[in-house]
Each structure stands twice: as C-alpha cells, then as structure tokens.
Design a protein around this motif. Structure first.
Motif, PDB file in Angstrom:
ATOM      1  N   THR A 284      30.961  -4.221  -6.768  1.00 12.64           N
ATOM      2  CA  THR A 284      31.689  -3.036  -7.226  1.00 12.64           C
ATOM      3  C   THR A 284      31.556  -2.941  -8.743  1.00 12.64           C
ATOM      4  OG1 THR A 284      33.263  -3.200  -5.395  1.00 12.64           O
ATOM      5  CG2 THR A 284      33.926  -1.877  -7.296  1.00 12.64           C
ATOM      6  N   ASP A 289      37.039  -1.236  -4.127  1.00 19.90           N
ATOM      7  CA  ASP A 289      35.993  -1.673  -3.203  1.00 19.90           C
ATOM      8  C   ASP A 289      35.865  -0.730  -2.006  1.00 19.90           C
ATOM      9  OD1 ASP A 289      35.661  -3.902  -4.802  1.00 19.90           O
ATOM     10  OD2 ASP A 289      36.888  -5.207  -3.532  1.00 19.90           O
ATOM     11  N   VAL A 290      36.887   0.068  -1.766  1.00 19.76           N
ATOM     12  CA  VAL A 290      36.913   0.937  -0.581  1.00 19.76           C
ATOM     13  C   VAL A 290      37.444   2.319  -0.955  1.00 19.76           C
ATOM     14  CG1 VAL A 290      37.289  -0.996   1.007  1.00 19.76           C
ATOM     15  CG2 VAL A 290      39.271   0.246   0.090  1.00 19.76           C
ATOM     16  N   SER A 303      34.343   0.721   3.363  1.00 24.99           N
ATOM     17  CA  SER A 303      33.600   0.019   2.317  1.00 24.99           C
ATOM     18  C   SER A 303      32.172   0.548   2.265  1.00 24.99           C
ATOM     19  CB  SER A 303      33.613  -1.485   2.576  1.00 24.99           C
ATOM     20  OG  SER A 303      32.928  -1.790   3.776  1.00 24.99           O
ATOM     21  N   ASP A 367      37.118  -5.902   8.803  1.00 27.65           N
ATOM     22  CA  ASP A 367      37.560  -4.529   8.519  1.00 27.65           C
ATOM     23  C   ASP A 367      38.588  -4.066   9.548  1.00 27.65           C
ATOM     24  OD1 ASP A 367      36.034  -4.202   6.245  1.00 27.65           O
ATOM     25  OD2 ASP A 367      34.344  -3.272   7.296  1.00 27.65           O
TER      26      ASP A 367
END
Length: 478
Positions: A284, A289-290, A303, A367
């Motif tokens: 990143t 990050d998401v 992500s 996830d």
C-alpha cells in the motif's frame, strides 16, 4: 524432402481439397444465420458445414469473410448485412467493432435476455439430458436483467503499452494482445474510466515506461481500479515489473489530487513473463489497504487482490434468489462450498441457524472472517481447504447440512464434491453457476438423487455472451 512431407501432422487448415469442406480461408460467402452460439456469434451453414460468424444475428442473411476452417466448423467475420434482423441494434460504443469486450451490443437488450435464457435451456437439454419443454420439464425462468445495462462494472483491469512512442491503455482487441487505446468504456463505472485516464496521463508526464510483453521490458504493466459503488471509495492499483517506481512520491500525490474519491493507492509487483495480472507482492503506497462496498445490507472489505463480483446490483439479485432457493427460516444449517470471501455465506447467515463456508484459498478465508467481523455476524464458520475434504470432516464431527450451496468456478464442481453432496443428502442443493455447460453436466450427476426444480438465469454481464444461473434441487426422499 519425402521424409519431411511424411512428418507433417495434418493437412494445411486452408486447403479445401485436403479438409474436404465447402469454404476456404479468405473466401467471402453469403449465409443465412439460424441462431447464436454461447459466445454471441451467429451460426450459419453452407452445404451442411457450420460457420460461426461474428457480428451476425439470428434470422439474418449476411456476407462474411472466412477466417479459419476446421474439419467440422469454421469461423468468419461479417462483411455486410444483406437482410437484417428486427432485433439488430446500433452499438453505442465507437470501439465496438475493434474491442473484444462486448459481443452482443448489436443485439436489442430484451433479446439478449431471451438469448441467454435459451442458452441455459439448450445446455440443460443437450448436455444434461433434461426435459425443458412440456409436462414434467424443468422450469427455466426468463433472464433477470437490468433496467439500465450500462456502466455496471466496478472493476477495471487495463493493460498498458506503447504505440509509436506514446503510452496507451485500454482493452485487448478480440482474440489478441493488441491494446485498443480508449478513454471510456460504456460498461465500466465512470470512476474507473476517470482513474485510468489520470494514471495514463501522469505516467506519460513522468516518463514511466510501459511494459512490453514481447521484449519483457518496461515498468507499468496494468492499471487496476476498483470502486465501491455504494460508498464511492476508489482504489488504484499499479501493477509493475519492479518495486522501484521513478518519481513515486510525485505520482502518488498527483493521483491523490486528481482522482476523485480515491482512498487507497496500491502497488503490486509482478516481475514474471506471464499473462497473469497480479504478482505475489502487494504494497500500500497511500491510504487504506481496502475499500468498502455493500451488497444489500452486508458490508464488504475489498483488497487489491480479493475477488468481488463486478456487478454489485445484479449480485444482490442473484444472492436474493439464492437465499430464496435455500428456503432458510432460521433453523437450518447451511454449507457454502466455494465460499470465497464469504459473500453468499453472509447473505445466507441472515436467515440460517449456522452457515459453514469452505474455500481452498487461505487468503479468501481470511477476508471472509474479516467480513463476518465487519458485519457482526457470529453464526458463520469458515475453513480453508478443498471442499471435498473439509465437508466430510465436518460430517464426521456431527455437522449435518440441511442445505448445501455451491458456487464453483467455470470448470464446475469437483467430482469428489458432487459425490460428497450425494452422500450427505441435504434436503436442498442450490447451485450458482457462471457456466451453463458445466452446470448442466453437474446437475446430471446430482439428478441421481435430486429433482432439479427450476433454474433462474441472471444477467450479470450485459452485452457479453456470459450468463449466470442459480438452480434449485430438492432431495427425492423428502
């Protein structure tokens, strides 16, 4: 020379006499089109020989140039419409005839939906051996489409290259790796187009070299953009051959300043000579990050490399139908095979006692657990591993599924998983499919003990030949 001739593996594909077919490469023929294949090409016949004609529609007479011939069928490209179908539409995209992305823009949208229903019916009959007409037939419902079938894709994966010394980015021409430079794609969310255009401009200004896949040189391979349609958050992913990006700070600052809604800028490093987009290392560069999005009431963290359905509006339609077919009332135990990042599992958990999800990719299970925590869902259990191994292990622990949901990749279910389902004998099986041919094949196996009640096609990818389906199966012993 005689030995060389004998070693030839087969006849030259353009040799009419050797192949004994009525057409040759380069020949222009006039042909009547009787239908469409699963990829959206017109199907015609010349002296009984099948010719697939790109750009042609059923009930048309066209002139077409033969481009490739095989023993039993050939391929041609339409040159002229002699007699047009009443369903022919004018493609609104100026690059339609060059880009390989949308094969059905020239077909009226309502007719696209009917065609996709017919594709599902044909596969069930031809491959599965099912009856799709008359008494006792499987009900294949009309395809559920979109009220506005444009700008639906929430993810763009754009290859970057050079042409005449200038940086270009777009999608590949049909059946090639030749990049069609474009500023806009009519099935992409506008945020994707805007972000890709900004990165292309900045890379040119900062003299960041594009990747050349022939020479395996250059830096910038792909620009991947993801947008949270409900949240407006945008992630920009730069896929590069090396970790070092010239003037990286300037590039990141410029993206932040010029891409509206951007909350995440990520770099993925892929040094390999491969057609696979992503490499193993992801960093990143700025922000989160998401990014986040919603399907119905369920919130998902997305992500750079996580799988997420590209049409969230139709995904909600598909998942609601899956929930309906599961028949969950709050007391059922459900197993979700191929659970991915938990999208279907979390939908099912709304009306189930407990949901068990299994997926072979450990990162996807991570996830899935994160998404369960994000939504405060506690009646789910996720485990990494092959479904055909994990599900029998659950059975040994005394877990009995009332419903099993499968959502496999295009190749369909593993044979061992189908055997496991037949052995576990849940009351219902709900099969979500992105490939009508493997759906039909697998339903034929499950039909040994299950009645296929109905199939609902859903148009997840308007203007393309793809169709998603969800099928309801009920155990014959109940």
């Amino acid at each position: 020379m005689g030995k060389t001739t004998k070693k030839r593996r087969g006849p030259h594909p353009t040799a009419k006499a050797e192949l004994d077919v009525p057409v040759r490469v380069g020949q222009t023929v006039e042909v009547e089109i009787t239908g469409l294949n699963h990829e959206g090409a017109g199907v015609g016949r010349i002296e009984g020989y099948t010719l697939f004609v790109s750009g042609a529609l059923a009930q048309e007479r066209v002139r077409a140039r033969v481009e490739h011939v095989k023993k039993n069928f050939g391929f041609a490209k339409m040159v002229e419409v002699v007699e047009a179908s009443t369903y022919r539409a004018l493609p609104p995209c100026p690059l339609y005839d060059r880009c390989g992305g949308c094969s059905l823009q020239h077909l009226d949208y309502a007719e696209q939906l009917r065609h996709k229903q017919q594709i599902v019916r044909d596969n069930l009959r031809r491959i599965g051996g099912f009856q799709v007409e008359g008494e006792g037939a499987i009900t294949v419902h009309p395809t559920l489409g979109m009220s506005d079938p444009w700008r639906y894709r929430n993810k763009a994966q754009v290859p970057i290259g050079e042409e005449n010394g200038a940086l270009v980015g777009g999608f590949y021409a049909e059946k090639s790796h030749s990049i069609i430079d474009m500023e806009a794609c009519m099935i992409q969310h506008q945020a994707n187009d805007e972000a890709v255009a900004v990165v292309k401009k900045l890379a040119s200004e900062l003299q960041i070299r594009a990747y050349d896949e022939q020479r395996h040189t250059g830096l910038l391979r792909h620009v991947v953009v993801k947008v949270g349609v409900k949240t407006g958050e945008v992630m920009v992913v730069l896929v590069t051959t090396e970790e070092e990006i010239p003037q990286r700070e300037r590039l990141v600052e410029a993206i932040r300043g010029q891409v509206s809604g951007v909350t995440s800028i990520v770099q993925n490093v892929n040094p390999e000579r491969t057609n696979v987009i992503f490499g193993k290392k992801t960093v990143t560069l700025w922000g989160s990050d998401v990014i986040y999005d919603y399907i119905g009431p369920i919130k998902f963290a997305i992500s750079a490399r996580s799988f997420y359905q590209v049409n969230p509006a139709q995904t909600e339609v598909l998942y609601n139908k899956t929930l309906e077919y599961a028949g969950a009332t709050g007391t059922e135990t459900v197993i979700d095979a191929y659970c991915g990042i938990g999208t279907i599992s979390l939908f099912l958990a709304q009306k189930s006692r407990h949901v068990y999800g299994v997926e072979i990719v450990p990162e996807a299970i991570a996830d899935a657990n994160r998404n369960a925590e994000l939504n405060g869902v506690e009646n789910v259990t996720f485990e990494a591993g092959p479904a055909e191994v994990v599900i029998p292990a659950w059975k040994e622990k005394g877990i009995r599924a009332d419903v099993i949901v499968v959502d496999p990749p295009r190749k369909g279910c593993d044979e061992a998983l189908l055997a496991t389902i037949l052995e576990m004998q849940p009351e219902r099986v709900v099969y979500v499919s992105c490939n009508p041919s493997t759906l039909a094949r697998d339903l034929k196996v499950l039909a040994e003990r299950y009645e296929v009640k109905e199939v609902q096609p859903v148009d997840m990818f308007p203007h393309t030949g793809h169709v998603e389906s969800v099928a309801l199966l009920v155990y014959k012993g109940f």
